[in-house]
Write a protein that holds these residues in place. Sequence first.
Motif, PDB file in Angstrom:
ATOM      1  N   VAL A 254       0.844  -1.198   0.000  1.00  0.00           N
ATOM      2  CA  VAL A 254       0.000   0.000   0.000  1.00  0.00           C
ATOM      3  C   VAL A 254       0.879   1.247   0.000  1.00  0.00           C
ATOM      4  N   VAL A 255       1.881   1.271   0.884  1.00  0.00           N
ATOM      5  CA  VAL A 255       2.774   2.427   0.980  1.00  0.00           C
ATOM      6  C   VAL A 255       3.561   2.595  -0.318  1.00  0.00           C
TER       7      VAL A 255
ATOM      8  N   ARG B 269       1.349   4.055  -3.177  1.00  0.00           N
ATOM      9  CA  ARG B 269       0.684   5.340  -2.984  1.00  0.00           C
ATOM     10  C   ARG B 269       1.350   6.428  -3.812  1.00  0.00           C
TER      11      ARG B 269
ATOM     12  N   LEU C 299      -4.143   6.264   1.903  1.00  0.00           N
ATOM     13  CA  LEU C 299      -3.699   4.864   2.005  1.00  0.00           C
ATOM     14  C   LEU C 299      -4.871   3.900   1.847  1.00  0.00           C
TER      15      LEU C 299
ATOM     16  N   ASP D 165      -5.493   0.769  -0.871  1.00  0.00           N
ATOM     17  CA  ASP D 165      -5.869  -0.569  -0.419  1.00  0.00           C
ATOM     18  C   ASP D 165      -7.159  -1.045  -1.080  1.00  0.00           C
TER      19      ASP D 165
END
Length: 200
Positions: A6-7, A10, A131, A135
């Motif tokens: 996810v990070v 982004r 975030l 997801d």
Amino acid sequence: MEFVEVVRRRRMVRNYDPDRPVPPEVVDRLLAHAIRAPSAGFSQGWGFLVLETAEDRDRFWAATTPGTGGRERWLAGMRRAPLIIVPHANRSAYLERYAEPDKGWADRSEKHWSMPYWYIDTGFAALLMLLTAVDEGLGACFFGIPPQRLEDYRMAFGVPLEYEPVGAVTIGYRASDQRSPSLRRGRRPVDEVVRRGRWN
């Protein structure tokens, strides 16, 4: 999706598929995650304006972006977003919370604050929405509202004076877009921005 992924994924998305609305349950999750953000004294001094209808979104863009001065290409993709969420900070909620007996700043003065945490905490909430969007397989972009357009924005949506927008977040299913020129700068390596033990 794993958190590390996810990070890693982004990024600010500036073009959306206008024909795919964000499902209501996903909107609910975006907001439920936003209010899990940390806040000083658990003040939770934030408020979120959710704009889902075409009419509301058009009113937002009309209030915040007339006379864009050459930014039409950027705005064309942004205006396709089916969802806009505007996070607001409420300074008075913090001053009131810290006037309570367990904090003791009864004078409600901002001089006690080393930083305006009402803005910082609302920024944390916005980051959790960014975030969450990743997801959920969505794209999102956080951007500022020009200061000269804030009064028009407030008037368009009846935003009370104690709530200050810290920016806005467009959210939707990503469409192909141009790579931002800013990305040419590259991401600064960790060893350029981290100091251990002492700054020098």
